[in-house]
Design a protein around this motif. Sequence first.
Motif, mmCIF file in Angstrom:
data_model
loop_
_atom_site.group_PDB
_atom_site.id
_atom_site.type_symbol
_atom_site.label_atom_id
_atom_site.label_comp_id
_atom_site.label_asym_id
_atom_site.label_seq_id
_atom_site.Cartn_x
_atom_site.Cartn_y
_atom_site.Cartn_z
ATOM 1 N N TRP A 114 2.366 -0.263 -3.147
ATOM 2 C CA TRP A 114 2.186 0.894 -4.028
ATOM 3 C C TRP A 114 2.356 2.204 -3.271
ATOM 4 O O TRP A 114 2.990 3.148 -3.745
ATOM 5 C CB TRP A 114 0.796 0.817 -4.666
ATOM 6 N N LYS A 115 1.791 2.268 -2.038
ATOM 7 C CA LYS A 115 1.976 3.473 -1.223
ATOM 8 C C LYS A 115 3.451 3.688 -0.877
ATOM 9 O O LYS A 115 3.966 4.823 -0.914
ATOM 10 C CB LYS A 115 1.141 3.352 0.050
ATOM 11 N N ASN A 116 4.125 2.583 -0.528
ATOM 12 C CA ASN A 116 5.550 2.711 -0.203
ATOM 13 C C ASN A 116 6.360 3.167 -1.419
ATOM 14 O O ASN A 116 7.288 3.987 -1.297
ATOM 15 C CB ASN A 116 6.088 1.373 0.308
ATOM 16 N N ALA A 117 6.001 2.622 -2.594
ATOM 17 C CA ALA A 117 6.704 3.031 -3.817
ATOM 18 C C ALA A 117 6.472 4.507 -4.114
ATOM 19 O O ALA A 117 7.408 5.242 -4.495
ATOM 20 C CB ALA A 117 6.253 2.172 -4.988
ATOM 21 N N LEU A 118 5.189 4.958 -3.897
ATOM 22 C CA LEU A 118 4.910 6.385 -4.114
ATOM 23 C C LEU A 118 5.688 7.254 -3.142
ATOM 24 O O LEU A 118 6.222 8.320 -3.493
ATOM 25 C CB LEU A 118 3.408 6.645 -3.993
ATOM 26 N N ALA A 119 5.751 6.818 -1.864
ATOM 27 C CA ALA A 119 6.497 7.580 -0.863
ATOM 28 C C ALA A 119 7.986 7.627 -1.207
ATOM 29 O O ALA A 119 8.638 8.688 -1.098
ATOM 30 C CB ALA A 119 6.278 6.967 0.519
ATOM 31 N N ASP B 218 12.260 12.283 -5.419
ATOM 32 C CA ASP B 218 12.070 13.543 -6.153
ATOM 33 C C ASP B 218 12.468 14.744 -5.308
ATOM 34 O O ASP B 218 13.083 15.705 -5.807
ATOM 35 C CB ASP B 218 10.614 13.669 -6.598
ATOM 36 N N GLN C 266 -1.452 -2.833 -2.254
ATOM 37 C CA GLN C 266 -1.738 -1.434 -1.970
ATOM 38 C C GLN C 266 -0.643 -0.799 -1.102
ATOM 39 O O GLN C 266 -0.211 0.339 -1.336
ATOM 40 C CB GLN C 266 -3.103 -1.315 -1.284
ATOM 41 N N GLN D 187 9.260 7.302 -4.181
ATOM 42 C CA GLN D 187 9.420 8.143 -5.360
ATOM 43 C C GLN D 187 9.363 9.626 -4.991
ATOM 44 O O GLN D 187 10.151 10.452 -5.488
ATOM 45 C CB GLN D 187 8.342 7.814 -6.391
ATOM 46 N N LYS D 188 8.435 9.983 -4.090
ATOM 47 C CA LYS D 188 8.323 11.373 -3.642
ATOM 48 C C LYS D 188 9.586 11.810 -2.913
ATOM 49 O O LYS D 188 10.101 12.926 -3.104
ATOM 50 C CB LYS D 188 7.095 11.525 -2.758
#
Length: 340
Positions: free
Chosen positions: A132-137, A143, A129, A139-140
């Motif tokens: 996944w949060k680090n990957a989302l951060a 972007d 988890q 990615q954001k």
Amino acid sequence: VDKDALDAQVKERKIREAAEKAEHERFAHDMKKNDRLMCLLEERQKNELKDLNRALIEFHKNFQKPETRREFDLNDPQGLKKDRPARVADDDPRCTISGMQKFVGEDLNYDQRMKFQKEQLREWSLQQQQDWKNALADQKLADDLYDKFRIELDRKIMAEQRKDEESRRAVCTATKNFNRIQAAELDHKNELEKAQKIKDDMDEITCLLQGDFLSENPAQAISPWGKHNVLANRWKGMSKEQLMAIREFQKEQALDNRRAREQERQRDAEWDRQRLQAARAQLLWERHQQRQNQVQRRDLDALNAELSQEQKAKNIYLKEEEYSNIPTDEFYAQFNTTTR
């Protein structure tokens, strides 16, 4: 050589070459800029791919170790060193499988092992988890950085487009001014050429009117080999003096002929009176012939007079037709000049 036209052509060619050079430089600048953008995008894609591979390797190294797998016990190279007896407390540790002393899931540390496995699964789930949060951060963040880069790139492109439009507008203004100057110079040159052509035409007409050909100067028919020889392509007919001289000579010839005939008649009358009738008939025939010659000469003179009048009328008509092609003011000016 028309030096002004050549200078204008050279100037126009230089302006065209400068415009083409500016266009090529602009295209080269756009190509360089696009190449830099492509290099940046390719470098960014390579870096992202490297980061992804590095993160995947780190994840395998940290969270997917071989010793954490279920079947690691079957492939453990240190399995024989770690191997212990099946039972160390309850039953005989030397008991074999055929002794049916231990089955799957009935080991002594089953509770501790299950608790450890559950704790391990929980830790793995929490770690996944967090990853996944680090990957989302990440990615954001990537972007956001990409959006900022695109905004900055669009701003630079718009600035370059404004500069190109201003330079193109300046080139168009310079071209219009140059074309206006060229048109004015061409109009002035055409006016000068037209005035020069009118002057040359007037000089030519004056020269023709005052020349020997239209004025029918008899002197132009005199041959360089003597006054008695004439040039057939320039001869305008006999003069009055020549015609009078011819007539006087003809009269003298007629008188001589009469005297000769009278003497011959008297000589014939004295020498041969028997042929008087024949001589008289001959004389009558000669007189008749003379009358016919006189009639023919009178007819020829009348015909020559008529031809002379027709020639004069034709010359007057040609002069009137020549003057009719000239404007009225110019005609009167030429007529007054010719009259004076």
